[in-house]
Design an enzyme around this catalytic site. Structure first.
Site, PDB file in Angstrom:
ATOM      1  N   TYR A 142       0.818  -1.216   0.000  1.00  0.00           N
ATOM      2  CA  TYR A 142       0.000   0.000   0.000  1.00  0.00           C
ATOM      3  C   TYR A 142       0.851   1.265   0.000  1.00  0.00           C
ATOM      4  O   TYR A 142       0.391   2.333  -0.404  1.00  0.00           O
ATOM      5  CB  TYR A 142      -0.941   0.021   1.205  1.00  0.00           C
TER       6      TYR A 142
ATOM      7  N   LYS B  15       3.477 -15.460   2.300  1.00  0.00           N
ATOM      8  CA  LYS B  15       3.453 -16.227   1.044  1.00  0.00           C
ATOM      9  C   LYS B  15       4.904 -16.497   0.647  1.00  0.00           C
ATOM     10  O   LYS B  15       5.358 -16.168  -0.458  1.00  0.00           O
ATOM     11  CB  LYS B  15       2.690 -15.449  -0.042  1.00  0.00           C
TER      12      LYS B  15
ATOM     13  N   ASP C 266      -3.138 -18.253   1.604  1.00  0.00           N
ATOM     14  CA  ASP C 266      -4.292 -18.959   1.059  1.00  0.00           C
ATOM     15  C   ASP C 266      -4.775 -20.043   2.018  1.00  0.00           C
ATOM     16  O   ASP C 266      -5.982 -20.215   2.231  1.00  0.00           O
ATOM     17  CB  ASP C 266      -3.976 -19.539  -0.328  1.00  0.00           C
TER      18      ASP C 266
ATOM     19  N   ASP D 267      -5.352  -6.924   5.735  1.00  0.00           N
ATOM     20  CA  ASP D 267      -6.561  -6.248   5.272  1.00  0.00           C
ATOM     21  C   ASP D 267      -7.627  -7.273   4.899  1.00  0.00           C
ATOM     22  O   ASP D 267      -8.803  -7.166   5.271  1.00  0.00           O
ATOM     23  CB  ASP D 267      -6.209  -5.372   4.067  1.00  0.00           C
TER      24      ASP D 267
ATOM     25  N   ASP E 290     -11.040  -8.860   7.587  1.00  0.00           N
ATOM     26  CA  ASP E 290     -12.443  -8.775   7.164  1.00  0.00           C
ATOM     27  C   ASP E 290     -13.071 -10.160   7.086  1.00  0.00           C
ATOM     28  O   ASP E 290     -14.252 -10.345   7.429  1.00  0.00           O
ATOM     29  CB  ASP E 290     -12.548  -8.076   5.803  1.00  0.00           C
TER      30      ASP E 290
END
Length: 357
Positions: free
Chosen positions: A142, A192, A224, A248, A252
């Site tokens: 970001y 990852k 994942d 992020d 959620d």
């Protein structure tokens, strides 16, 4: 008498409605526990763009820096999507996080027994969920540079850079360790590393830091698999440590385990200076002004502010207890509606919480 300066950023959409509930809660608690709250409201987000042509005006940021804590509701609306990216409300959030050096985002995900039937997952899967997502907040993709679009080629291209240095990973890991030591001493680091060099650095650095703490039980998951495990067996997690992008998404996902994203608070912290306390949910412009929004996540964020930002633990616990009492009596906002509940408006559920306090 203790006195605290709070900057309120009610923002956009349902922000003013849910903020009004938290203001009333703070006023009631300040009387009950004999402290003063000076609440100064500033423009932020879309409304700030309309007033100042900047989603995070300088005056707002300066007030935030000089406060004891910042209480933020929510920002955003589709009507701002056509603005240049740097003028959109979401860019104001990034600017605020950077200005206050808010590198650690803390998102607790706790099942409230009265809402077990509100989740889309089976009761027996979620009933023991009590986890915290620790997300690095001001690094990664970001904020990484270079970034941009390439238009002088046959096909348009865009690119972003995911970058971390070891010091950024070390400091967020230390936050996770501190939290884990207050809980069950379990950390699951999510990355990852099988395909991303930056994730390999993340994994190596997390291991280096946690190895200094012999009581910490560290595990690693690829992002994942972590997403799958959160749905399959969320109670296996205690503290989840991860980077900005993965955090992020996963926070959620974890939020929906509870039945509604309207139930979850968060805290964004640094090592010194004020933190920002905000609900996880968005601004929900489609229901703004209808008095049907769920103010509980904002109220729980207020509780986190009192506990972490102001060290007013009794007052913070009072909010949590009041909310549990209201829910156990069958009162709900529309997003939590079930067959046996009484649906109340945003302001009405707020009054019920205040009555319990």
């Amino acid at each position: 008498m203790k006195s605290y300066k709070i900057v309120l950023l009610s923002g956009d959409g349902i922000g003013p409605e849910i903020s009004e509930v938290s203001i009333k809660i703070l006023k009631k608690l300040s009387q009950k526990y004999a402290f003063e709250i000076d609440i100064k409201e500033e423009y932020f987000g879309g409304i700030a763009y309309e007033k100042h042509k900047d989603p995070a005006p300088k005056v707002t940021l300066e007030q935030c820096k000089s406060s004891d804590a910042v209480l933020l509701a929510c920002v955003g609306d589709v009507k701002y999507d056509s603005l240049p990216r740097e003028l959109r409300p979401e860019s104001g959030l990034l600017k605020l996080r950077s200005a206050l050096n808010l590198f650690a985002n803390i998102r607790p995900v706790k099942i409230r027994k009265s809402l077990l039937d509100s989740s889309s997952l089976k009761k027996e899967i979620i009933e023991n969920v009590d986890l915290i997502v620790v997300r690095e907040l001001i690094g990664g993709i970001y904020f990484g540079k270079p970034r941009g679009q390439i238009t002088n080629t046959e096909l348009k291209k865009a690119f972003n850079t995911m970058v971390y240095d070891s010091s950024e990973i070390e400091r967020i890991t230390e936050v996770a360790v501190k939290i884990a030591n207050q809980r069950s001493k379990k950390i699951c680091s999510v990355d990852k590393a099988n395909v991303l060099e930056v994730s390999q650095l993340w994994r190596d650095t997390v291991l280096d830091v946690t190895s200094k703490y012999k009581d910490i039980n560290l595990s690693n998951l690829y992002v994942d698999n972590a997403a799958m495990q959160l749905v399959k067996e969320p109670s296996q997690f205690d503290v989840i440590l991860t980077n900005n992008l993965f955090g992020d998404i996963l926070s959620d996902l974890a939020a929906m385990i509870t039945g509604s994203i309207g139930m979850l608070p968060s805290a964004s912290l640094n090592n010194t200076g004020p933190g920002v306390f905000e609900p996880v949910h968005g601004s929900a412009p489609d229901i703004a002004g209808k008095n049907i929004a769920n103010p509980i996540a904002m109220a729980l964020s207020t509780s986190m502010m009192l506990k972490i930002g102001l060290n007013e633990k009794e007052a913070a616990d009072d909010i949590e207890t009041a909310i549990d009492n209201v829910l156990s009596k069958g009162y709900r906002t529309l997003d939590l509606k079930n067959e046996n509940c009484q649906v109340l408006s945003c302001s009405e559920i707020g009054e019920k919480i205040i009555q319990e306090i």
